[in-house]
Design a protein around this motif. Structure first.
Motif, short mmCIF file in Angstrom:
data_model
loop_
_atom_site.label_atom_id
_atom_site.label_comp_id
_atom_site.label_asym_id
_atom_site.label_seq_id
_atom_site.Cartn_x
_atom_site.Cartn_y
_atom_site.Cartn_z
N GLY A 78 0.81 -1.21 0.00
CA GLY A 78 0.00 0.00 0.00
C GLY A 78 0.84 1.26 0.00
N THR A 79 0.24 2.33 0.50
CA THR A 79 0.89 3.63 0.53
C THR A 79 2.22 3.59 1.27
OG1 THR A 79 -1.26 4.73 0.44
CG2 THR A 79 0.60 6.04 1.23
N GLY A 80 3.25 4.20 0.66
CA GLY A 80 4.55 4.25 1.30
C GLY A 80 5.31 2.93 1.31
N GLN A 144 -5.13 5.80 0.19
CA GLN A 144 -4.50 4.50 0.12
C GLN A 144 -4.21 4.16 -1.34
OE1 GLN A 144 -2.46 2.18 1.15
NE2 GLN A 144 -3.78 1.49 2.85
N THR A 145 -3.00 3.73 -1.61
CA THR A 145 -2.62 3.31 -2.96
C THR A 145 -2.35 1.81 -2.96
OG1 THR A 145 -0.26 3.71 -2.61
CG2 THR A 145 -1.59 5.56 -3.41
N PRO A 153 2.59 3.06 -7.74
CA PRO A 153 1.37 3.05 -6.93
C PRO A 153 0.16 3.57 -7.70
CG PRO A 153 3.20 4.08 -5.75
CD PRO A 153 3.62 3.96 -7.19
N PRO A 155 -3.74 4.95 -7.23
CA PRO A 155 -4.72 5.39 -6.23
C PRO A 155 -5.83 4.35 -6.08
CG PRO A 155 -4.13 7.20 -7.67
CD PRO A 155 -3.52 5.97 -8.28
#
Length: 310
Positions: A78-80, A144-145, A153, A155
């Motif tokens: 996910g994100t990061g 959240q990606t 990533p 979206p």
């Protein structure tokens, strides 16, 4: 001053206090009715729980679950670049995730979460407005990606929650992003109507070939602080929220009943999942999965219970 006059003054004072109290109670009840009379914008999307390692491993390797539901074990980025490994049971519009201790970053045994989502594009903005109407000055916003494996990533969904200072439970609202639906790797369906960002579009139709159809109820034990941070979101989404004996609430509307019981911090955790089935069964089947019990039938229903074992 004559005693009769004193009695008259006391009686008048009591009358004034009773009228004031009745007005306050009436205003509070009117506020609650006003919140619940709002249109329903959000519906149960999914829930998760961090369960004991023995049960998590048994779930992962269960042959029965692969027959019972659209079941997957998947690691997601996910994100990061944060990754998590979950065991997923998907229905028509709803699903749930099970994690073993160590599978989900920054969580421990008993941690849990609950997501409610909008069905139409732009609905989350209205939810944020409703949160502010309830006194949540700065709702937490989050994108959240998802990385499908190429390092780029995509979206995935916008999220909102009341606070990021939680004990062990997070309730959040979400709205799927058009970029995610547009990516062919998401395996999602075309929109059924303009602005469709709904749950049925997001999930595959594989549930039709299995027993499990949808999640009809969840029961999670959480702290009083986490409950206080979750109720405004449920009300903003349009759910009917009622207190339950012993502490906690039941929220319903939209096909899934969510019960959140208040317990001490060391007793938190996922307790129960209720599911509807694609067909009615004549007999009852009980499947022991680690330290949990999945009871399927009789009738078109199933119940999965998770005892507090740690």
């Amino acid at each position: 001053m004559p005693i009769s006059r004193v009695v008259q003054m006391l009686a008048a004072l009591v009358t004034i206090l009773m009228v004031a109290l009745a007005g306050a109670v009436g205003a509070q009840a009117g506020t609650a009715r006003g919140l619940e009379s709002r249109s329903q914008l959000m519906f149960f999307n999914h829930a998760y729980g961090v369960i004991d390692r023995v049960t998590a491993d048994a779930v992962e390797h269960s042959a029965y679950l692969r027959e019972f539901a659209n079941f997957q074990v998947r690691t997601t980025t996910g994100t990061g670049g944060v990754t998590w490994t979950g065991r997923y049971l998907y229905g028509r519009e709803t699903y749930f995730e099970l994690f073993g201790v160590g599978d989900l970053p920054d969580t421990g045994y008993g941690s849990a979460g609950l997501a409610v989502s909008v069905e139409r594009a732009g609905g989350l903005a209205t939810v944020v407005e409703r949160l502010r109407d309830q006194g949540v000055a700065e709702p937490v916003r989050f994108l959240q990606t998802r990385d499908f494996g190429d390092g780029v990533p995509v979206p995935w969904f916008d999220a909102v929650y009341v606070t990021d200072e939680i004990d062990a439970f997070l309730g959040w609202g979400m709205e799927y992003r058009p970029e995610y639906f547009a990516d062919p790797r998401s395996n999602t369906e075309p929109p059924a109507r303009p602005g469709d960002v709904g749950r049925e579009r997001y999930l595959p139709d594989t549930y039709r070939d299995r027993l499990m159809r949808d999640v009809t109820g969840v029961r999670i034990a959480i702290t009083g602080g986490d409950l206080a941070d979750t109720v405004p979101l449920l009300r903003a989404g349009g759910f009917a929220v009622r207190p339950v004996p012993g502490g906690g609430v039941v929220a319903h509307r939209g096909g899934t009943t969510m019960r959140l019981d208040v317990v001490p911090r060391d007793e938190v955790g996922l307790r129960r999942i209720d599911m509807s089935l694609n067909r009615s069964l004549r007999t009852r089947h009980e499947e022991r999965i680690g330290r949990s019990t999945l009871t399927v039938g009789p009738g078109p229903r199933a119940v999965w219970t998770f005892p507090d074992v740690e």
